[in-house]
Design a protein around this motif. Structure first.
Motif, PDB file in Angstrom:
ATOM      1  N   TYR A  55       1.048  -1.332   0.034  1.00 33.30           N
ATOM      2  CA  TYR A  55       0.191   0.045  -0.039  1.00 33.30           C
ATOM      3  C   TYR A  55       0.853   1.334  -0.097  1.00 33.30           C
ATOM      4  N   THR A  66      -3.281   4.755   5.672  1.00 33.05           N
ATOM      5  CA  THR A  66      -3.238   3.917   4.544  1.00 33.05           C
ATOM      6  C   THR A  66      -4.507   3.497   4.291  1.00 33.05           C
ATOM      7  N   ASP A  67      -4.914   2.797   3.136  1.00 37.03           N
ATOM      8  CA  ASP A  67      -6.307   2.555   2.912  1.00 37.03           C
ATOM      9  C   ASP A  67      -6.411   0.866   2.847  1.00 37.03           C
ATOM     10  N   SER A  72     -11.394   0.360   4.798  1.00 35.62           N
ATOM     11  CA  SER A  72     -11.200   0.803   5.951  1.00 35.62           C
ATOM     12  C   SER A  72      -9.741   1.503   5.927  1.00 35.62           C
ATOM     13  N   ALA A  73      -9.340   2.414   6.922  1.00 38.55           N
ATOM     14  CA  ALA A  73      -8.217   2.928   6.855  1.00 38.55           C
ATOM     15  C   ALA A  73      -7.751   3.059   8.425  1.00 38.55           C
ATOM     16  N   CYS A  85      -5.259  -4.871   8.526  1.00 37.99           N
ATOM     17  CA  CYS A  85      -6.397  -4.369   8.671  1.00 37.99           C
ATOM     18  C   CYS A  85      -7.239  -4.732   9.797  1.00 37.99           C
TER      19      CYS A  85
END
Length: 138
Positions: A55, A66-67, A72-73, A85
């Motif tokens: 990412y 970061t996504d 989600s981020a 995540c």
């Protein structure tokens, strides 16, 4: 003194009932898991596996983010360029930061924190894509 750009280690802090340095030995990328457990009262176990995905880091509203592919981020840090995540459980991914993190942060310090945004020019999600080179007339 300007407000510094937030990183995981300055965003994800221990609860006020613990000493401020209680999480100092926790790697920056793993602090979010402790923070989620405390703030949301939700047990979240960090993944064990590393996945083959990278990412790009970006600054959004004065935070390194970061996504995830799930949408989600989370706040991240150049001191620990990994991401996993807490929502979908996607494994540990590498995060690409700019070569000179300090220069990127310094370039934004004159702006109000809510106006501080930066994208890596190579990030395909960057909303400001560079113009393709003009074709030379024949």
């Amino acid at each position: 003194m300007p407000i510094a750009v937030l990183r995981a280690e300055t965003f994800y802090l221990p609860p006020p009932t613990q000493p401020r340095n209680a999480w100092d030995q926790v790697p920056a990328a793993e602090r979010v898991f402790r923070w989620i457990e405390y703030r949301l009262q939700r047990r979240v176990v960090p993944p064990e596996a590393t996945v083959d995905q990278t990412y790009f880091a970006r600054i959004n509203g004065n935070r390194w983010l970061t996504d995830c592919i799930c949408g989600s981020a989370q706040v991240i840090s150049p001191t620990d360029p990994r991401y996993a995540c807490t929502e979908c459980g996607w494994g540990w991914c590498a995060v690409t930061f700019p070569a000179d993190v300090a220069a990127v942060e310094a370039s934004l310090l004159e702006l109000a924190p809510h106006l501080r945004h930066w994208w890596n020019e190579l990030d395909p999600l960057n909303p400001v894509q560079p113009e393709p080179p003009a074709e030379e007339p024949q």
